[in-house]
Design a protein around this motif. Structure first.
Motif, PDB file in Angstrom:
ATOM      1  N   ARG A  57      10.411 -12.198  22.419  1.00 32.93           N
ATOM      2  CA  ARG A  57       9.669 -11.808  23.620  1.00 32.93           C
ATOM      3  C   ARG A  57       9.244 -10.340  23.518  1.00 32.93           C
ATOM      4  NH1 ARG A  57      13.584 -15.226  25.207  1.00 32.93           N
ATOM      5  NH2 ARG A  57      15.138 -13.590  25.384  1.00 32.93           N
ATOM      6  N   GLY A  58       8.104 -10.013  24.014  1.00 37.29           N
ATOM      7  CA  GLY A  58       7.659  -8.617  24.029  1.00 37.29           C
ATOM      8  C   GLY A  58       7.086  -8.146  22.700  1.00 37.29           C
ATOM      9  N   LYS A  59       6.792  -9.078  21.800  1.00 40.98           N
ATOM     10  CA  LYS A  59       6.346  -8.669  20.466  1.00 40.98           C
ATOM     11  C   LYS A  59       4.908  -9.080  20.181  1.00 40.98           C
ATOM     12  CE  LYS A  59      10.374  -7.022  18.977  1.00 40.98           C
ATOM     13  NZ  LYS A  59      10.616  -5.827  18.198  1.00 40.98           N
ATOM     14  N   ARG A  60       4.169  -9.374  21.218  1.00 41.55           N
ATOM     15  CA  ARG A  60       2.816  -9.889  20.978  1.00 41.55           C
ATOM     16  C   ARG A  60       1.896  -8.894  20.299  1.00 41.55           C
ATOM     17  NH1 ARG A  60       0.475 -13.041  25.926  1.00 41.55           N
ATOM     18  NH2 ARG A  60      -1.404 -12.530  24.763  1.00 41.55           N
ATOM     19  N   ALA A  61       2.177  -7.603  20.470  1.00 37.27           N
ATOM     20  CA  ALA A  61       1.309  -6.597  19.842  1.00 37.27           C
ATOM     21  C   ALA A  61       1.285  -6.768  18.321  1.00 37.27           C
ATOM     22  CB  ALA A  61       1.783  -5.193  20.204  1.00 37.27           C
ATOM     23  N   ILE A  62       2.384  -7.275  17.757  1.00 40.03           N
ATOM     24  CA  ILE A  62       2.414  -7.475  16.295  1.00 40.03           C
ATOM     25  C   ILE A  62       1.426  -8.577  15.907  1.00 40.03           C
ATOM     26  CG2 ILE A  62       3.852  -8.125  14.307  1.00 40.03           C
ATOM     27  CD1 ILE A  62       6.257  -6.964  15.792  1.00 40.03           C
ATOM     28  N   THR A  63       1.472  -9.671  16.647  1.00 42.22           N
ATOM     29  CA  THR A  63       0.540 -10.785  16.384  1.00 42.22           C
ATOM     30  C   THR A  63      -0.903 -10.304  16.537  1.00 42.22           C
ATOM     31  OG1 THR A  63       2.228 -12.129  17.449  1.00 42.22           O
ATOM     32  CG2 THR A  63       0.158 -13.214  16.942  1.00 42.22           C
ATOM     33  N   ASP A  64      -1.161  -9.520  17.554  1.00 45.89           N
ATOM     34  CA  ASP A  64      -2.524  -9.022  17.777  1.00 45.89           C
ATOM     35  C   ASP A  64      -2.967  -8.069  16.670  1.00 45.89           C
ATOM     36  OD1 ASP A  64      -2.761 -10.463  20.083  1.00 45.89           O
ATOM     37  OD2 ASP A  64      -2.262  -8.791  21.420  1.00 45.89           O
ATOM     38  N   HIS A  65      -2.012  -7.300  16.151  1.00 48.11           N
ATOM     39  CA  HIS A  65      -2.366  -6.336  15.101  1.00 48.11           C
ATOM     40  C   HIS A  65      -2.909  -7.050  13.867  1.00 48.11           C
ATOM     41  CE1 HIS A  65      -2.346  -2.505  13.063  1.00 48.11           C
ATOM     42  NE2 HIS A  65      -1.714  -3.050  12.040  1.00 48.11           N
ATOM     43  N   PHE A  66      -2.324  -8.202  13.557  1.00 52.22           N
ATOM     44  CA  PHE A  66      -2.756  -8.937  12.361  1.00 52.22           C
ATOM     45  C   PHE A  66      -3.789 -10.008  12.720  1.00 52.22           C
ATOM     46  CE2 PHE A  66       1.356  -7.088  11.207  1.00 52.22           C
ATOM     47  CZ  PHE A  66       0.942  -6.356  10.111  1.00 52.22           C
ATOM     48  N   ASP A  67      -4.741  -9.612  13.508  1.00 51.43           N
ATOM     49  CA  ASP A  67      -5.845 -10.477  13.916  1.00 51.43           C
ATOM     50  C   ASP A  67      -7.054  -9.558  14.046  1.00 51.43           C
ATOM     51  OD1 ASP A  67      -7.430 -12.492  14.927  1.00 51.43           O
ATOM     52  OD2 ASP A  67      -6.196 -12.866  16.703  1.00 51.43           O
ATOM     53  N   ILE A  68      -8.256 -10.131  14.165  1.00 52.35           N
ATOM     54  CA  ILE A  68      -9.363  -9.218  14.426  1.00 52.35           C
ATOM     55  C   ILE A  68      -9.360  -8.845  15.900  1.00 52.35           C
ATOM     56  CG2 ILE A  68     -10.918  -9.786  12.512  1.00 52.35           C
ATOM     57  CD1 ILE A  68     -12.385 -11.632  14.397  1.00 52.35           C
ATOM     58  N   SER A  69      -9.887  -7.654  16.177  1.00 54.92           N
ATOM     59  CA  SER A  69     -10.000  -7.191  17.553  1.00 54.92           C
ATOM     60  C   SER A  69     -11.496  -7.174  17.851  1.00 54.92           C
ATOM     61  CB  SER A  69      -9.388  -5.798  17.665  1.00 54.92           C
ATOM     62  OG  SER A  69      -9.694  -5.252  18.916  1.00 54.92           O
ATOM     63  N   TYR A  70     -11.973  -8.287  18.332  1.00 60.58           N
ATOM     64  CA  TYR A  70     -13.412  -8.517  18.380  1.00 60.58           C
ATOM     65  C   TYR A  70     -14.171  -7.402  19.103  1.00 60.58           C
ATOM     66  CZ  TYR A  70     -17.925 -10.615  18.849  1.00 60.58           C
ATOM     67  OH  TYR A  70     -19.266 -10.816  18.783  1.00 60.58           O
ATOM     68  N   GLU A  71     -13.700  -7.078  20.296  1.00 60.23           N
ATOM     69  CA  GLU A  71     -14.423  -6.082  21.102  1.00 60.23           C
ATOM     70  C   GLU A  71     -14.485  -4.725  20.417  1.00 60.23           C
ATOM     71  OE1 GLU A  71     -13.335  -7.087  25.373  1.00 60.23           O
ATOM     72  OE2 GLU A  71     -13.679  -4.915  25.408  1.00 60.23           O
ATOM     73  N   LEU A  72     -13.327  -4.284  19.940  1.00 59.47           N
ATOM     74  CA  LEU A  72     -13.236  -2.989  19.265  1.00 59.47           C
ATOM     75  C   LEU A  72     -14.124  -2.955  18.032  1.00 59.47           C
ATOM     76  CD1 LEU A  72     -11.564  -0.232  18.655  1.00 59.47           C
ATOM     77  CD2 LEU A  72     -10.174  -1.723  17.220  1.00 59.47           C
ATOM     78  N   GLU A  73     -14.041  -4.010  17.238  1.00 59.77           N
ATOM     79  CA  GLU A  73     -14.786  -4.008  15.981  1.00 59.77           C
ATOM     80  C   GLU A  73     -16.289  -4.082  16.222  1.00 59.77           C
ATOM     81  OE1 GLU A  73     -13.005  -6.343  12.806  1.00 59.77           O
ATOM     82  OE2 GLU A  73     -11.073  -6.162  13.809  1.00 59.77           O
ATOM     83  N   ASN A  74     -16.666  -4.817  17.228  1.00 60.42           N
ATOM     84  CA  ASN A  74     -18.065  -4.917  17.587  1.00 60.42           C
ATOM     85  C   ASN A  74     -18.597  -3.554  18.040  1.00 60.42           C
ATOM     86  OD1 ASN A  74     -20.352  -6.619  17.951  1.00 60.42           O
ATOM     87  ND2 ASN A  74     -20.095  -6.317  20.155  1.00 60.42           N
ATOM     88  N   GLN A  75     -17.752  -2.874  18.798  1.00 57.65           N
ATOM     89  CA  GLN A  75     -18.126  -1.576  19.353  1.00 57.65           C
ATOM     90  C   GLN A  75     -18.379  -0.533  18.266  1.00 57.65           C
ATOM     91  OE1 GLN A  75     -18.307  -1.176  22.742  1.00 57.65           O
ATOM     92  NE2 GLN A  75     -19.066   0.921  22.473  1.00 57.65           N
ATOM     93  N   ILE A  76     -17.517  -0.521  17.236  1.00 58.01           N
ATOM     94  CA  ILE A  76     -17.658   0.545  16.240  1.00 58.01           C
ATOM     95  C   ILE A  76     -18.396   0.093  14.967  1.00 58.01           C
ATOM     96  CG2 ILE A  76     -15.614   1.785  17.095  1.00 58.01           C
ATOM     97  CD1 ILE A  76     -14.102   0.882  14.674  1.00 58.01           C
ATOM     98  N   ALA A  77     -18.849  -1.148  14.972  1.00 60.02           N
ATOM     99  CA  ALA A  77     -19.577  -1.647  13.783  1.00 60.02           C
ATOM    100  C   ALA A  77     -20.769  -0.745  13.483  1.00 60.02           C
ATOM    101  CB  ALA A  77     -20.045  -3.079  14.029  1.00 60.02           C
TER     102      ALA A  77
END
Ligand code: G1P
Length: 276
Positions: A57-77
């Motif tokens: 529990r409380g570890k979702r940030a790890i799962t998110d880290h090893f995934d694409i971050s669509y909004e962020l990546e789109n923003q700085i593309a």
């Protein structure tokens, strides 16, 4: 040849409170990269391509880290800032990620057993991301994979520690086959200096053969009332073979504030500035 690496990441990180109140300790950054990413990069360097996380529990940030971050990546593309994503993009290209949850905290041995469903019946690496290992040429896991090819049995990474530190580690004893390699015949989890069989402490890198799962299932709770990987490894050593390897490189105990600060300074001076 060893494709999978297991990351037990369910622990609380109480020593870093309040920083770890709502953030996993594995996401604490050493300069610009979370601790767990250093571990994943070390496993990839060793030829592994499947990263298996035993989370909680409380570890979702790890799962998110090893995934694409669509909004962020789109923003700085297309901007200069994209280069900051280079290392994580490389990691995502080179490995697949699987997760399972450990519902109760019953020790490292229990966490490894929980990961069985992600590993199956094959040898695998284990990285405890609190231990940050750095070596310029071959990473510690890569060194261990080479040894595995030779010996085909479980291997633990060790380093010498002062006698008054043995209570923090699993400690081994064994026959020295070479100056950096021992065949284990004894192993004690967190012994006091009087009970320590040597000053050779296990640090958070292992290669395990899959029979460890059956052994863990039959291993009773040990030190601290927890199921200890060290106890299961001793059974494996007695029935067959476990090697202990004095690795080449530096290791920082990032589970402690002192070690974490030391790692941060070292990485800033020796790694980060060279690539930025
Ligand atoms: C675990 C193991 C211990 C090992 C250590 C290495 O302990 O139980 O045998 O020496 O990792 O970091 P922990 O630090 O999780 O208490």
């Amino acid at each position: 040849m060893i494709e999978k690496c297991l990351f037990p990441v369910a622990g609380y990180g109480t020593r870093f409170l309040p920083a770890t109140k709502s953030m996993p300790k594995e996401m604490l950054p050493v300069v610009n990269k979370p601790l767990v990413q250093y571990g994943v990069e070390e496993a990839i360097q060793a030829g592994m391509n499947q990263m298996a996380f035993v989370t909680g529990r409380g570890k979702r940030a790890i799962t998110d880290h090893f995934d694409i971050s669509y909004e962020l990546e789109n923003q700085i593309a297309g901007t200069a800032k994209e280069e900051y994503l280079t290392s994580i993009r490389e990691v995502l290209d080179k490995a697949r990620f699987t997760m399972t949850r450990q519902r109760e905290m019953k020790g490292l041995g229990h966490a490894i057993l929980t990961g069985e469903t992600l590993i199956g019946n094959e040898p695998f690496g284990v990285v405890l991301s609190d231990d940050l290992c750095i070596n310029d040429t071959e990473g510690v896991m890569e060194q261990m994979v080479k040894l595995y090819k030779q010996f085909r049995c479980s291997i633990v990474a060790i380093q010498e520690v002062p006698a008054d530190q043995t209570h923090k580690y699993g400690v081994i004893a064994g026959e020295a086959l070479k100056e950096d390699l021992y065949r284990v015949d004894d192993m004690v989890e967190k012994p006091s200096p009087e009970d320590a069989p040597s000053n050779l402490a296990i640090i958070g890198r292992y290669i395990l053969t899959p029979d460890i799962f059956d052994i863990l299932r039959d291993t009773p709770a040990g030190k601290g009332g927890e199921i200890q990987l060290t106890d299961a490894l001793l059974t494996q050593a007695k029935n067959g073979c476990v090697m202990a390897y004095k690795f080449k490189g530096k290791r920082f105990d990032c589970g402690s504030v002192d070690g974490f600060v030391e790692a941060t300074n070292y990485v800033y001076e020796n790694v980060y500035q060279h690539i930025n």
